[in-house]
Design a protein around this motif. Sequence first.
Motif, PDB file in Angstrom:
ATOM      1  N   LYS A 144      14.266 -12.066 -39.501  1.00  0.00           N
ATOM      2  CA  LYS A 144      15.413 -12.914 -39.817  1.00  0.00           C
ATOM      3  C   LYS A 144      15.908 -13.719 -38.625  1.00  0.00           C
ATOM      4  O   LYS A 144      16.432 -14.794 -38.791  1.00  0.00           O
ATOM      5  CB  LYS A 144      16.540 -12.066 -40.381  1.00  0.00           C
ATOM      6  N   ALA A 145      15.766 -13.194 -37.441  1.00  0.00           N
ATOM      7  CA  ALA A 145      16.294 -13.903 -36.274  1.00  0.00           C
ATOM      8  C   ALA A 145      15.319 -13.780 -35.116  1.00  0.00           C
ATOM      9  O   ALA A 145      14.752 -12.733 -34.887  1.00  0.00           O
ATOM     10  CB  ALA A 145      17.646 -13.314 -35.875  1.00  0.00           C
ATOM     11  N   GLN A 146      15.135 -14.881 -34.430  1.00  0.00           N
ATOM     12  CA  GLN A 146      14.285 -14.878 -33.255  1.00  0.00           C
ATOM     13  C   GLN A 146      15.157 -14.750 -32.019  1.00  0.00           C
ATOM     14  O   GLN A 146      16.276 -15.224 -31.993  1.00  0.00           O
ATOM     15  CB  GLN A 146      13.499 -16.176 -33.171  1.00  0.00           C
ATOM     16  N   SER A 147      14.607 -14.121 -31.007  1.00  0.00           N
ATOM     17  CA  SER A 147      15.327 -14.023 -29.747  1.00  0.00           C
ATOM     18  C   SER A 147      15.022 -15.269 -28.935  1.00  0.00           C
ATOM     19  O   SER A 147      13.918 -15.450 -28.458  1.00  0.00           O
ATOM     20  CB  SER A 147      14.877 -12.771 -28.998  1.00  0.00           C
ATOM     21  N   MET A 148      16.013 -16.144 -28.807  1.00  0.00           N
ATOM     22  CA  MET A 148      15.806 -17.410 -28.102  1.00  0.00           C
ATOM     23  C   MET A 148      16.440 -17.419 -26.719  1.00  0.00           C
ATOM     24  O   MET A 148      16.279 -18.370 -25.983  1.00  0.00           O
ATOM     25  CB  MET A 148      16.374 -18.568 -28.937  1.00  0.00           C
ATOM     26  N   GLY A 149      17.175 -16.387 -26.350  1.00  0.00           N
ATOM     27  CA  GLY A 149      17.846 -16.335 -25.049  1.00  0.00           C
ATOM     28  C   GLY A 149      16.960 -15.748 -23.972  1.00  0.00           C
ATOM     29  O   GLY A 149      15.736 -15.809 -24.044  1.00  0.00           O
ATOM     30  N   GLU A 150      17.599 -15.132 -22.970  1.00  0.00           N
ATOM     31  CA  GLU A 150      16.884 -14.540 -21.841  1.00  0.00           C
ATOM     32  C   GLU A 150      16.567 -13.069 -22.056  1.00  0.00           C
ATOM     33  O   GLU A 150      16.011 -12.429 -21.175  1.00  0.00           O
ATOM     34  CB  GLU A 150      17.720 -14.695 -20.572  1.00  0.00           C
ATOM     35  N   SER A 151      16.951 -12.515 -23.209  1.00  0.00           N
ATOM     36  CA  SER A 151      16.656 -11.113 -23.501  1.00  0.00           C
ATOM     37  C   SER A 151      16.174 -10.987 -24.942  1.00  0.00           C
ATOM     38  O   SER A 151      16.253 -11.942 -25.715  1.00  0.00           O
ATOM     39  CB  SER A 151      17.894 -10.244 -23.268  1.00  0.00           C
ATOM     40  N   TYR A 152      15.684  -9.812 -25.300  1.00  0.00           N
ATOM     41  CA  TYR A 152      15.196  -9.563 -26.648  1.00  0.00           C
ATOM     42  C   TYR A 152      15.337  -8.084 -26.947  1.00  0.00           C
ATOM     43  O   TYR A 152      15.519  -7.270 -26.048  1.00  0.00           O
ATOM     44  CB  TYR A 152      13.736 -10.011 -26.796  1.00  0.00           C
ATOM     45  N   GLN A 153      15.235  -7.726 -28.232  1.00  0.00           N
ATOM     46  CA  GLN A 153      15.287  -6.315 -28.593  1.00  0.00           C
ATOM     47  C   GLN A 153      13.900  -5.781 -28.934  1.00  0.00           C
ATOM     48  O   GLN A 153      13.527  -4.703 -28.508  1.00  0.00           O
ATOM     49  CB  GLN A 153      16.225  -6.072 -29.766  1.00  0.00           C
ATOM     50  N   THR A 154      13.109  -6.547 -29.686  1.00  0.00           N
ATOM     51  CA  THR A 154      11.778  -6.110 -30.092  1.00  0.00           C
ATOM     52  C   THR A 154      10.793  -7.246 -29.901  1.00  0.00           C
ATOM     53  O   THR A 154      11.129  -8.408 -30.137  1.00  0.00           O
ATOM     54  CB  THR A 154      11.785  -5.665 -31.574  1.00  0.00           C
ATOM     55  N   ALA A 155       9.587  -6.912 -29.489  1.00  0.00           N
ATOM     56  CA  ALA A 155       8.541  -7.914 -29.304  1.00  0.00           C
ATOM     57  C   ALA A 155       7.201  -7.332 -29.757  1.00  0.00           C
ATOM     58  O   ALA A 155       6.915  -6.161 -29.529  1.00  0.00           O
ATOM     59  CB  ALA A 155       8.463  -8.338 -27.844  1.00  0.00           C
ATOM     60  N   LEU A 156       6.395  -8.160 -30.388  1.00  0.00           N
ATOM     61  CA  LEU A 156       5.092  -7.748 -30.903  1.00  0.00           C
ATOM     62  C   LEU A 156       4.051  -8.769 -30.490  1.00  0.00           C
ATOM     63  O   LEU A 156       4.279  -9.975 -30.612  1.00  0.00           O
ATOM     64  CB  LEU A 156       5.143  -7.648 -32.431  1.00  0.00           C
ATOM     65  N   GLY A 157       2.914  -8.299 -29.973  1.00  0.00           N
ATOM     66  CA  GLY A 157       1.875  -9.229 -29.563  1.00  0.00           C
ATOM     67  C   GLY A 157       0.619  -8.520 -29.109  1.00  0.00           C
ATOM     68  O   GLY A 157       0.303  -7.423 -29.572  1.00  0.00           O
ATOM     69  N   VAL A 158      -0.075  -9.146 -28.185  1.00  0.00           N
ATOM     70  CA  VAL A 158      -1.346  -8.624 -27.689  1.00  0.00           C
ATOM     71  C   VAL A 158      -1.266  -8.414 -26.181  1.00  0.00           C
ATOM     72  O   VAL A 158      -0.488  -9.060 -25.479  1.00  0.00           O
ATOM     73  CB  VAL A 158      -2.526  -9.574 -28.020  1.00  0.00           C
ATOM     74  N   LYS A 159      -2.097  -7.506 -25.727  1.00  0.00           N
ATOM     75  CA  LYS A 159      -2.204  -7.228 -24.302  1.00  0.00           C
ATOM     76  C   LYS A 159      -3.669  -7.392 -23.928  1.00  0.00           C
ATOM     77  O   LYS A 159      -4.551  -6.827 -24.569  1.00  0.00           O
ATOM     78  CB  LYS A 159      -1.724  -5.812 -23.993  1.00  0.00           C
ATOM     79  N   PHE A 160      -3.909  -8.197 -22.900  1.00  0.00           N
ATOM     80  CA  PHE A 160      -5.271  -8.458 -22.463  1.00  0.00           C
ATOM     81  C   PHE A 160      -5.616  -7.526 -21.320  1.00  0.00           C
ATOM     82  O   PHE A 160      -4.978  -7.559 -20.284  1.00  0.00           O
ATOM     83  CB  PHE A 160      -5.423  -9.924 -22.049  1.00  0.00           C
ATOM     84  N   TYR A 161      -6.551  -6.784 -21.510  1.00  0.00           N
ATOM     85  CA  TYR A 161      -7.033  -5.595 -20.848  1.00  0.00           C
ATOM     86  C   TYR A 161      -5.921  -4.560 -20.849  1.00  0.00           C
ATOM     87  O   TYR A 161      -4.923  -4.722 -20.158  1.00  0.00           O
ATOM     88  CB  TYR A 161      -7.586  -5.762 -19.438  1.00  0.00           C
ATOM     89  N   PRO A 162      -6.160  -3.634 -21.699  1.00  0.00           N
ATOM     90  CA  PRO A 162      -7.427  -3.225 -22.288  1.00  0.00           C
ATOM     91  C   PRO A 162      -7.788  -3.915 -23.588  1.00  0.00           C
ATOM     92  O   PRO A 162      -8.762  -3.545 -24.214  1.00  0.00           O
ATOM     93  CB  PRO A 162      -7.218  -1.743 -22.523  1.00  0.00           C
ATOM     94  N   GLY A 163      -7.080  -4.881 -24.043  1.00  0.00           N
ATOM     95  CA  GLY A 163      -7.327  -5.494 -25.352  1.00  0.00           C
ATOM     96  C   GLY A 163      -6.612  -4.663 -26.401  1.00  0.00           C
ATOM     97  O   GLY A 163      -7.216  -3.796 -27.013  1.00  0.00           O
ATOM     98  N   ALA A 164      -5.315  -4.868 -26.546  1.00  0.00           N
ATOM     99  CA  ALA A 164      -4.517  -3.997 -27.401  1.00  0.00           C
ATOM    100  C   ALA A 164      -3.479  -4.785 -28.180  1.00  0.00           C
ATOM    101  O   ALA A 164      -3.086  -5.879 -27.791  1.00  0.00           O
ATOM    102  CB  ALA A 164      -3.794  -2.953 -26.543  1.00  0.00           C
ATOM    103  N   ILE A 165      -3.045  -4.191 -29.276  1.00  0.00           N
ATOM    104  CA  ILE A 165      -1.863  -4.649 -29.979  1.00  0.00           C
ATOM    105  C   ILE A 165      -0.705  -3.919 -29.335  1.00  0.00           C
ATOM    106  O   ILE A 165      -0.758  -2.711 -29.127  1.00  0.00           O
ATOM    107  CB  ILE A 165      -1.956  -4.325 -31.484  1.00  0.00           C
ATOM    108  N   SER A 166       0.349  -4.648 -28.990  1.00  0.00           N
ATOM    109  CA  SER A 166       1.467  -4.075 -28.241  1.00  0.00           C
ATOM    110  C   SER A 166       2.780  -4.366 -28.946  1.00  0.00           C
ATOM    111  O   SER A 166       3.013  -5.492 -29.385  1.00  0.00           O
ATOM    112  CB  SER A 166       1.500  -4.676 -26.828  1.00  0.00           C
ATOM    113  N   ILE A 167       3.621  -3.348 -29.047  1.00  0.00           N
ATOM    114  CA  ILE A 167       4.976  -3.523 -29.549  1.00  0.00           C
ATOM    115  C   ILE A 167       5.931  -2.857 -28.561  1.00  0.00           C
ATOM    116  O   ILE A 167       5.660  -1.756 -28.076  1.00  0.00           O
ATOM    117  CB  ILE A 167       5.160  -2.965 -30.977  1.00  0.00           C
ATOM    118  N   LYS A 168       6.996  -3.579 -28.222  1.00  0.00           N
ATOM    119  CA  LYS A 168       7.998  -3.063 -27.295  1.00  0.00           C
ATOM    120  C   LYS A 168       9.364  -3.185 -27.960  1.00  0.00           C
ATOM    121  O   LYS A 168       9.688  -4.224 -28.531  1.00  0.00           O
ATOM    122  CB  LYS A 168       7.981  -3.846 -25.984  1.00  0.00           C
TER     123      LYS A 168
END
Length: 161
Positions: free
Chosen positions: A20-44
Amino acid sequence: MKKILTGIILMAGLGIGSAKAQSMGESYQTALGVKFYPGAISIKHFMDDNKALEGMASFWRYGLRVTGLYEIHGDIAGAPGLKWYVGPGAHIGFWNNDARHYYHNGPDGGAFFGIDGVVGLDYKINGAPINISADWMPSFTFGKYEGFDGGWGGLAIRYTF
């Protein structure tokens, strides 16, 4: 393995699309993406301003590894959106019979587990729903291939919401 990875990426994409809402400021609560080496799906996910949990699922042709990290973050003075982080974690994984040839006729497929540490930098791009981090994750694995491994870590690019 490719079908599992494709399914996870598709589900993650649907989840991101329905956020519903994107984090457009200088901070965020949750992030989902990829990590290069080791080659992973990452959620923080931040539990509060300076404590976060990060989960990663790493896939390679010999198996998979799932890692969980508890990270303590701190601001860097004069650098809005940039934080340092450090913390402990653990991993569990599985390798298939093809790993036998990679490890010079080692044992057939099996499982492993271990402990991890992490130290890195995390940057949230102001005005964009993008987070970038770079870290080093030394680990110690128990089991048939036990020992220290200083080769984990890398560059993560995540969508924030």
